[in-house]
Design a protein around this motif. Structure first.
Motif, short mmCIF file in Angstrom:
data_model
loop_
_atom_site.label_atom_id
_atom_site.label_comp_id
_atom_site.label_asym_id
_atom_site.label_seq_id
_atom_site.Cartn_x
_atom_site.Cartn_y
_atom_site.Cartn_z
N LEU A 10 74.91 14.37 -42.98
CA LEU A 10 74.03 13.71 -43.95
C LEU A 10 74.81 12.89 -44.97
O LEU A 10 74.24 12.44 -45.96
CB LEU A 10 73.18 14.75 -44.67
CG LEU A 10 72.17 15.49 -43.77
CD1 LEU A 10 71.60 16.70 -44.50
CD2 LEU A 10 71.05 14.55 -43.34
N ALA A 11 76.10 12.68 -44.73
CA ALA A 11 76.93 11.96 -45.71
C ALA A 11 76.37 10.59 -46.03
O ALA A 11 76.36 10.15 -47.19
CB ALA A 11 78.36 11.85 -45.18
N GLU A 12 75.91 9.86 -45.01
CA GLU A 12 75.39 8.51 -45.25
C GLU A 12 74.11 8.55 -46.08
O GLU A 12 73.88 7.69 -46.94
CB GLU A 12 75.13 7.80 -43.91
CG GLU A 12 74.80 6.32 -44.05
CD GLU A 12 75.87 5.54 -44.81
OE1 GLU A 12 75.50 4.59 -45.55
OE2 GLU A 12 77.07 5.88 -44.69
N GLN A 13 73.26 9.55 -45.83
CA GLN A 13 72.03 9.69 -46.65
C GLN A 13 72.39 9.93 -48.10
O GLN A 13 71.75 9.37 -49.01
CB GLN A 13 71.19 10.86 -46.12
CG GLN A 13 70.29 10.54 -44.93
CD GLN A 13 71.07 10.22 -43.66
OE1 GLN A 13 72.17 10.74 -43.46
NE2 GLN A 13 70.52 9.37 -42.81
N HIS A 14 73.43 10.72 -48.36
CA HIS A 14 73.83 10.98 -49.74
C HIS A 14 74.41 9.72 -50.39
O HIS A 14 74.12 9.44 -51.56
CB HIS A 14 74.87 12.10 -49.77
CG HIS A 14 74.37 13.40 -49.22
ND1 HIS A 14 73.12 13.89 -49.49
CD2 HIS A 14 74.96 14.34 -48.41
CE1 HIS A 14 72.95 15.05 -48.88
NE2 HIS A 14 74.05 15.34 -48.22
N ARG A 15 75.19 8.98 -49.64
CA ARG A 15 75.77 7.75 -50.22
C ARG A 15 74.68 6.74 -50.57
O ARG A 15 74.78 6.02 -51.58
CB ARG A 15 76.77 7.14 -49.24
CG ARG A 15 78.04 7.98 -49.06
CD ARG A 15 79.11 7.23 -48.29
NE ARG A 15 80.29 8.06 -48.08
CZ ARG A 15 80.56 8.72 -46.96
NH1 ARG A 15 79.73 8.61 -45.91
NH2 ARG A 15 81.65 9.46 -46.86
N LYS A 16 73.64 6.68 -49.77
CA LYS A 16 72.52 5.77 -50.07
C LYS A 16 71.84 6.13 -51.38
O LYS A 16 71.23 5.27 -52.03
CB LYS A 16 71.50 5.79 -48.93
CG LYS A 16 71.96 5.10 -47.65
CD LYS A 16 70.91 5.22 -46.57
CE LYS A 16 71.36 4.56 -45.27
NZ LYS A 16 70.36 4.74 -44.18
N LEU A 17 71.93 7.39 -51.76
CA LEU A 17 71.33 7.85 -53.02
C LEU A 17 72.31 7.78 -54.18
O LEU A 17 72.04 8.25 -55.27
CB LEU A 17 70.82 9.29 -52.85
CG LEU A 17 69.65 9.45 -51.86
CD1 LEU A 17 69.46 10.93 -51.52
CD2 LEU A 17 68.37 8.87 -52.45
N GLY A 18 73.47 7.19 -53.92
CA GLY A 18 74.45 6.96 -54.98
C GLY A 18 75.40 8.11 -55.23
O GLY A 18 76.06 8.16 -56.27
N ALA A 19 75.52 9.03 -54.27
CA ALA A 19 76.43 10.16 -54.46
C ALA A 19 77.85 9.78 -54.11
O ALA A 19 78.10 9.08 -53.12
CB ALA A 19 75.99 11.33 -53.59
N GLU A 20 78.78 10.21 -54.95
CA GLU A 20 80.19 10.16 -54.60
C GLU A 20 80.56 11.56 -54.11
O GLU A 20 80.66 12.49 -54.90
CB GLU A 20 81.04 9.76 -55.81
CG GLU A 20 80.78 8.33 -56.27
CD GLU A 20 81.71 7.92 -57.39
OE1 GLU A 20 82.63 8.71 -57.70
OE2 GLU A 20 81.50 6.83 -57.95
N LEU A 21 80.71 11.70 -52.81
CA LEU A 21 80.87 13.02 -52.22
C LEU A 21 82.15 13.69 -52.72
O LEU A 21 83.22 13.11 -52.68
CB LEU A 21 80.87 12.93 -50.70
CG LEU A 21 79.61 12.31 -50.07
CD1 LEU A 21 79.70 12.32 -48.56
CD2 LEU A 21 78.36 13.02 -50.54
N GLU A 22 81.99 14.92 -53.19
CA GLU A 22 83.11 15.71 -53.68
C GLU A 22 83.24 16.97 -52.84
O GLU A 22 82.24 17.50 -52.35
CB GLU A 22 82.90 16.08 -55.15
CG GLU A 22 82.77 14.88 -56.07
CD GLU A 22 82.46 15.30 -57.49
OE1 GLU A 22 83.13 16.25 -57.98
OE2 GLU A 22 81.56 14.72 -58.11
N ASP A 23 84.45 17.43 -52.71
CA ASP A 23 84.68 18.59 -51.86
C ASP A 23 84.04 19.86 -52.41
O ASP A 23 84.14 20.16 -53.60
CB ASP A 23 86.19 18.83 -51.70
CG ASP A 23 86.48 20.05 -50.85
OD1 ASP A 23 86.40 19.92 -49.61
OD2 ASP A 23 86.75 21.12 -51.41
#
Length: 381
Positions: A10-23
């Motif tokens: 779901l990484a792409e879905q999160h990026r579309k919502l403006g998330a900067e993915l953190e570990d």
């Protein structure tokens, strides 16, 4: 082990919502979204329902003739009480009787279990116990986990999943959702009536999109992982190692908390005396050095992680997580307190700011703050 060695589908879905993915736990996780703030997400989950990606939890299949015996020794729960479709929340201890992880164990079929845990060392404990036994352990990152939490979650799922309203707390079923095979469990980490949806990684993006599209008319929205920190304060849900001595070590003592200190002694099944660290666990009762307890502030100021707690002219604890709820108009926190001050109504003072220059008035408060009778989690029908 390198950070973010696990990839959420779901990484792409999160990026579309403006998330900067953190570990978190080796997986890139959406701690915050640009399209909403934590207060908004908190209100969505408490009043409607929010969809979260909690795939960072580690999933291990435990199968074979000795599976029950292995899990019985690794966890504090009596595994003989489980049956297909039933799950249980449990603690994992080390040989000194100290807490090293928590987990949910799902019984999928006879001799077949799913073991789900967070950032502790439960996987090492499992592997150590499984050596030489007729059991296989399989780490499964193809299984993803979405959490739909909030009062309208059951109303939404009822449109698509027959019998979901009758599913009891800590029970699960194998079913179809939008044509995809899923396992739906009535569990969660919010204190609400909610559900976890386990699916294959390849199906996760479509399921995520369809839940949000079909649930829009009910106010269902995506909510960030960071919202869990607010929800857990209200609902007395601990987060390893945030509330533990791994973060707040004891002076001149090895890290490690007892279940008595954490308030997790309820996870030991009545009458169970055989599990890793059992004799040490029971011997430590009444020897608590701290207790995890609630703190209620007299203002709308938010207690910050690491703020020191004072009473009777001395430091008696530390804040591990704070939040302010605009729904209840209360500022609440979890804290590690000296046992004598973990009594409801005890006057406290918080020292906050860069150098502890500000003082905030507060009291000790019993946990949980929200829904102490657990009526939402246990609701039927």
């Amino acid at each position: 082990m390198a950070n973010s060695w696990r990839i959420s589908a779901l990484a792409e879905q999160h990026r579309k919502l403006g998330a900067e993915l953190e570990d978190w736990n080796g997986m890139g996780t959406a701690w915050n979204y640009a399209v909403s703030d934590t207060a908004d997400d908190h209100e969505i989950i408490r009043t409607r329902a929010g969809l979260m990606d909690v795939s960072g939890l580690k999933k291990i299949h435990c199968n074979g003739p000795h599976a029950q015996a292995v899990l019985d020794y690794v966890t504090t729960r009596d595994m003989s009480k489980l049956y297909p479709g039933k799950s249980v929340y449990a603690s994992v201890l080390n040989e000194t009787g100290k807490f090293v992880d928590d987990c949910i164990v799902y019984c999928l079929a006879p001799n077949s279990y799913l073991f789900v845990h967070g950032t502790g060392t439960a996987n090492e404990m499992l592997a150590k116990t499984a050596l030489g036994r007729a059991v296989s352990l399989t780490f499964d990152d193809d299984m993803h986990d979405m959490s739909l939490q909030g009062p309208v979650a059951v109303d939404f799922l009822e449109r698509h999943v027959p019998g979901i309203r009758e599913l009891r707390y800590f029970h699960h079923l194998q079913t179809q959702l939008f044509g995809y095979h899923v396992m739906i469990s009535r569990t969660g980490y919010t204190g609400e009536r909610g559900y976890e949806i386990f699916c294959k990684a390849k199906d996760a993006p479509s399921l995520w999109e369809q839940i949000l599209e079909e649930g829009a008319d009910m106010g269902i929205k995506p909510c960030s992982f960071g919202t869990l920190d607010w929800l857990r304060v209200e609902s007395h849900l601990l987060f390893y190692p945030a509330d533990n001595s791994e973060t707040y070590p004891y002076p001149d003592q090895p890290v490690g908390d007892t279940l008595w200190e954490l308030g997790l002694d309820f996870t030991v099944s009545p009458g169970k005396t055989e599990f890793r660290g059992a004799s040490e666990h029971f011997a430590l009762q009444g020897k608590e050095r701290v207790k995890v307890y609630g703190v209620l502030l007299d203002s709308k100021d938010v207690a910050q992680i690491g703020d020191k707690v004072y009473a009777d002219g001395k430091c008696v604890g530390v804040i591990t997580q704070g939040m302010y709820s605009r729904l209840s108009d209360r500022s609440m926190a979890l804290a590690r307190l000296e046992p004598g001050y973990a009594e409801h109504g005890t006057p406290l003072t918080l020292k906050t700011g860069t150098n502890g220059e500000a003082s905030l008035s507060a009291i000790s408060h019993s946990l949980p703050f929200d829904d102490p009778e657990k009526a939402k989690r246990l609701a039927r029908g």
